[in-house]
Design a protein around this motif. Sequence first.
Motif, PDB file in Angstrom:
ATOM      1  N   LEU A   1       0.833  -1.198   0.000  1.00  0.00           N
ATOM      2  CA  LEU A   1       0.000   0.000   0.000  1.00  0.00           C
ATOM      3  C   LEU A   1       0.873   1.255   0.000  1.00  0.00           C
ATOM      4  O   LEU A   1       1.893   1.324   0.698  1.00  0.00           O
ATOM      5  N   GLU A   2       0.448   2.278  -0.739  1.00  0.00           N
ATOM      6  CA  GLU A   2       1.265   3.492  -0.797  1.00  0.00           C
ATOM      7  C   GLU A   2       1.420   4.127   0.577  1.00  0.00           C
ATOM      8  O   GLU A   2       2.467   4.708   0.888  1.00  0.00           O
ATOM      9  N   ALA A   3       0.400   4.017   1.431  1.00  0.00           N
ATOM     10  CA  ALA A   3       0.520   4.576   2.784  1.00  0.00           C
ATOM     11  C   ALA A   3       1.664   3.900   3.540  1.00  0.00           C
ATOM     12  O   ALA A   3       2.392   4.551   4.304  1.00  0.00           O
ATOM     13  N   TRP A   4       1.849   2.601   3.322  1.00  0.00           N
ATOM     14  CA  TRP A   4       2.942   1.882   3.989  1.00  0.00           C
ATOM     15  C   TRP A   4       4.277   2.217   3.336  1.00  0.00           C
ATOM     16  O   TRP A   4       5.307   2.295   4.016  1.00  0.00           O
ATOM     17  N   GLN A   5       4.276   2.398   2.029  1.00  0.00           N
ATOM     18  CA  GLN A   5       5.506   2.813   1.352  1.00  0.00           C
ATOM     19  C   GLN A   5       5.954   4.168   1.881  1.00  0.00           C
ATOM     20  O   GLN A   5       7.138   4.377   2.172  1.00  0.00           O
ATOM     21  N   ARG A   6       4.997   5.077   1.999  1.00  0.00           N
ATOM     22  CA  ARG A   6       5.333   6.402   2.542  1.00  0.00           C
ATOM     23  C   ARG A   6       5.874   6.271   3.962  1.00  0.00           C
ATOM     24  O   ARG A   6       6.850   6.936   4.330  1.00  0.00           O
ATOM     25  N   HIS A   7       5.255   5.427   4.768  1.00  0.00           N
ATOM     26  CA  HIS A   7       5.699   5.241   6.151  1.00  0.00           C
ATOM     27  C   HIS A   7       7.155   4.798   6.207  1.00  0.00           C
ATOM     28  O   HIS A   7       7.985   5.392   6.910  1.00  0.00           O
ATOM     29  N   ASP A   8       7.476   3.732   5.472  1.00  0.00           N
ATOM     30  CA  ASP A   8       8.834   3.191   5.540  1.00  0.00           C
ATOM     31  C   ASP A   8       9.857   4.152   4.956  1.00  0.00           C
ATOM     32  O   ASP A   8      10.946   4.349   5.523  1.00  0.00           O
ATOM     33  N   LEU A   9       9.528   4.762   3.827  1.00  0.00           N
ATOM     34  CA  LEU A   9      10.452   5.734   3.229  1.00  0.00           C
ATOM     35  C   LEU A   9      10.656   6.925   4.151  1.00  0.00           C
ATOM     36  O   LEU A   9      11.774   7.450   4.277  1.00  0.00           O
ATOM     37  N   GLU A  10       9.599   7.351   4.811  1.00  0.00           N
ATOM     38  CA  GLU A  10       9.710   8.496   5.724  1.00  0.00           C
ATOM     39  C   GLU A  10      10.641   8.186   6.891  1.00  0.00           C
ATOM     40  O   GLU A  10      11.532   8.986   7.229  1.00  0.00           O
ATOM     41  N   VAL A  11      10.436   7.019   7.503  1.00  0.00           N
ATOM     42  CA  VAL A  11      11.289   6.645   8.636  1.00  0.00           C
ATOM     43  C   VAL A  11      12.750   6.601   8.203  1.00  0.00           C
ATOM     44  O   VAL A  11      13.641   7.126   8.891  1.00  0.00           O
ATOM     45  N   MET A  12      13.020   6.014   7.056  1.00  0.00           N
ATOM     46  CA  MET A  12      14.399   5.881   6.581  1.00  0.00           C
ATOM     47  C   MET A  12      14.981   7.216   6.134  1.00  0.00           C
ATOM     48  O   MET A  12      16.135   7.546   6.449  1.00  0.00           O
ATOM     49  N   LEU A  13      14.204   7.992   5.375  1.00  0.00           N
ATOM     50  CA  LEU A  13      14.727   9.244   4.826  1.00  0.00           C
ATOM     51  C   LEU A  13      15.049  10.246   5.914  1.00  0.00           C
ATOM     52  O   LEU A  13      16.114  10.887   5.887  1.00  0.00           O
ATOM     53  N   VAL A  14      14.147  10.413   6.864  1.00  0.00           N
ATOM     54  CA  VAL A  14      14.376  11.399   7.923  1.00  0.00           C
ATOM     55  C   VAL A  14      15.657  11.079   8.682  1.00  0.00           C
ATOM     56  O   VAL A  14      16.482  11.971   8.967  1.00  0.00           O
TER      57      VAL A  14
END
Length: 463
Positions: free
Chosen positions: A56-69
């Motif tokens: 799900l894109e919401a989960w993709q955003r979650h994981d990318l956000e945690v890693m990117l920040v």
Amino acid sequence: MTVKTILCPTGHLAFTPLEKASFLHGCTLRPDYIVADAGSCDMGPRPLGADQHVSLEAWQRHDLEVMLVESRRLGVPMIVGSASDTGTDRGVDQFVRLLGEISAQHGLTPFRVGAIYAEQSIDSLKARLAAGARIEGLDGRPDADLATLDRTTRAVAVMNAEPIRAMLRAGADVVVAGRSSDCALFAAPLLEAGFSPGVSYYTGKLMECASFCAEPYMGKESILGRIEGEQVEVTAMHPGQRCTPASIASHAMYERTNPFREYVAGGYIDMTDCRYEQVAEKTTRASGQVFVPAPTCKAKLEGAGLVGQRRLAVVGIRDPHTIALIDKAIAWAKGKVAERFGPMGAAYRVHYHLYGRNAVMKDLDARPELAPHELGIVVEAVHMDGRKAEEICALATRNLFYARLPETKGTAGAAALMSDEILVGEAGYEWTLNHTIEVKDPMELFRTRMFAVDAGRVQEAGR
């Protein structure tokens, strides 16, 4: 001697969301790189053929956000491969867009994203074939010909470390790669740091699935790899997990036809003489790998083609007489479908998945003779015309009620419908390409773009 550390938070980004606590603990150890795979062919051919993500894109955003920040806070490179499950061009562009949105949300300082595209046009593959290239089948498949490519809707090439290394050299802070060899994601920064191909790719083999290489079993938890010389030490970040010689060695052999070899474009890792030592309570050291270069560089191709539209029905059977004669009941139902639509084959297909007998393993099931007290049957019909698929599915399902079985006196109790309806499934696809093709340059099948991300605005660098 050079020492580098890699933090891996997940074995498949966003298939379900990563566990944040162990990742943040790993970040307190200030890793040199944050790396995660984001795709697989485990979900079957449909996501590639239809060019759809299953995470799900919401989960993709979650994981990318945690890693990117965290990668931007630490100022270390972040590498993600096989973007959006299948590594198509759409998936790469989707991840680049999400990184821009996350940057705007958190007010991150400007950074550069290196995007690597792995999708192959069918026309370009046909041109290579016409020029004499061999598209060589793997695992017993015949070589691909024009008919194979005509059945292929979409194809990707699987990259080794070289395209990722190129983007790191070009100054990318974040690399978003299309379809990638899992271990190449980890090997790329290590090769750039001067490590040998052996320990670089071997590190990737051990770390690719994150906490799957630790015990007790837990998914989506982080692990940290420490690479020095020709050895790698892997440590579990979750307080309840530890990496042991058994857990690391078993993962090294995971998903391999030959448990001692891991192939990448350009060679393979020979793990025959690897050694595993417990060096701390949560840490195991691995060493002894050898990289064996191939005389030619062959890149893997994955391709999927449309089979038809799918319709589904769910039936439950509790009657022991019907269960004992279920193969005869299915044969009756198939016969009634054939009377109306002709022999099963090119025009349509019907599959009966028997949950409670052998739905998972099919003909490979070692004990199909088990007598369950209930059977759950998923009837699946496939036809290019969705309306015909619906009719076939209904006929194949309802005739289970009317099967003329020995000593059956009526339909009562023979089967139960979960709901008297035909369910619309996603279109059906098949794998058409599980092949390799020889390349002169490991970069030649891949295209790269560099993006500047500033205040959420994503713009191609140099424009």
